[in-house]
Design a protein around this motif. Sequence first.
Motif, PDB file in Angstrom:
ATOM      1  N   TYR A  92       0.828  -1.212   0.000  1.00 48.77           N
ATOM      2  CA  TYR A  92       0.000   0.000   0.000  1.00 48.77           C
ATOM      3  C   TYR A  92       0.859   1.258   0.000  1.00 48.77           C
ATOM      4  CZ  TYR A  92      -3.746  -3.263   1.042  1.00 48.77           C
ATOM      5  OH  TYR A  92      -4.633  -4.293   0.998  1.00 48.77           O
ATOM      6  N   TRP A  93       1.959   1.242   0.726  1.00 50.14           N
ATOM      7  CA  TRP A  93       2.855   2.396   0.760  1.00 50.14           C
ATOM      8  C   TRP A  93       3.447   2.645  -0.627  1.00 50.14           C
ATOM      9  CZ3 TRP A  93       3.646   5.987   4.369  1.00 50.14           C
ATOM     10  CH2 TRP A  93       4.742   6.821   4.247  1.00 50.14           C
ATOM     11  N   GLY A  94       3.816   1.580  -1.313  1.00 47.39           N
ATOM     12  CA  GLY A  94       4.324   1.732  -2.676  1.00 47.39           C
ATOM     13  C   GLY A  94       3.260   2.229  -3.630  1.00 47.39           C
ATOM     14  N   MET A  95       2.007   1.787  -3.468  1.00 47.09           N
ATOM     15  CA  MET A  95       0.920   2.264  -4.327  1.00 47.09           C
ATOM     16  C   MET A  95       0.638   3.745  -4.101  1.00 47.09           C
ATOM     17  SD  MET A  95      -1.857  -0.763  -4.320  1.00 47.09           S
ATOM     18  CE  MET A  95      -1.552  -2.331  -5.055  1.00 47.09           C
ATOM     19  N   LEU A  96       0.783   4.186  -2.874  1.00 47.77           N
ATOM     20  CA  LEU A  96       0.550   5.600  -2.595  1.00 47.77           C
ATOM     21  C   LEU A  96       1.649   6.501  -3.161  1.00 47.77           C
ATOM     22  CD1 LEU A  96      -0.711   5.523   1.097  1.00 47.77           C
ATOM     23  CD2 LEU A  96      -1.999   6.171  -0.927  1.00 47.77           C
ATOM     24  N   HIS A  97       2.854   5.983  -3.298  1.00 51.02           N
ATOM     25  CA  HIS A  97       3.975   6.803  -3.704  1.00 51.02           C
ATOM     26  C   HIS A  97       4.449   6.563  -5.144  1.00 51.02           C
ATOM     27  CE1 HIS A  97       4.087   7.431   0.578  1.00 51.02           C
ATOM     28  NE2 HIS A  97       4.843   8.479   0.353  1.00 51.02           N
ATOM     29  N   ARG A  98       3.709   5.802  -5.905  1.00 52.31           N
ATOM     30  CA  ARG A  98       4.123   5.622  -7.289  1.00 52.31           C
ATOM     31  C   ARG A  98       3.747   6.853  -8.106  1.00 52.31           C
ATOM     32  NH1 ARG A  98      -0.190   1.020  -8.877  1.00 52.31           N
ATOM     33  NH2 ARG A  98      -1.965   2.395  -8.756  1.00 52.31           N
ATOM     34  N   PRO A  99       4.504   7.144  -9.136  1.00 46.53           N
ATOM     35  CA  PRO A  99       4.224   8.333  -9.932  1.00 46.53           C
ATOM     36  C   PRO A  99       2.922   8.198 -10.720  1.00 46.53           C
ATOM     37  CG  PRO A  99       6.151   7.166 -10.775  1.00 46.53           C
ATOM     38  CD  PRO A  99       5.706   6.458  -9.548  1.00 46.53           C
ATOM     39  N   ALA A 100       2.208   9.276 -10.843  1.00 50.48           N
ATOM     40  CA  ALA A 100       0.938   9.274 -11.584  1.00 50.48           C
ATOM     41  C   ALA A 100       1.218   9.195 -13.082  1.00 50.48           C
ATOM     42  CB  ALA A 100       0.150  10.543 -11.271  1.00 50.48           C
ATOM     43  N   GLY A 101       0.361   8.477 -13.755  1.00 49.91           N
ATOM     44  CA  GLY A 101       0.494   8.457 -15.208  1.00 49.91           C
ATOM     45  C   GLY A 101       0.787   7.173 -15.755  1.00 49.91           C
TER      46      GLY A 101
END
Length: 101
Positions: A92-101
Amino acid sequence: MAWMLIVSGWILDLLSILWIMLILLDILFSWITTAGKPPGPVQYGLTKTAALPVDLLRRTMPTVYREMDFAPWLTILLLILMRTFIFRAMIYWGMLHRPAG
């Protein structure tokens, strides 16, 4: 960095599920097999693989009470807690901090 957290979280999550299943199969095989019969290659390999985290817990703290060894059950409990609170949090932490796009 975010993708590394997501991938490592999923890998650790799957490894914890695999180890839980191996420990449960080892417990089941120990109940089923007879005491006088030597273990086969499958049961021997299963026991050695499942014993890695269990032996780590046995070396860390005393797990025997009145001739009952609680190390496999405590290891399963710790793996479930780590899976629930640490490995899923990494995903979940990685999903929150992945770049948009």
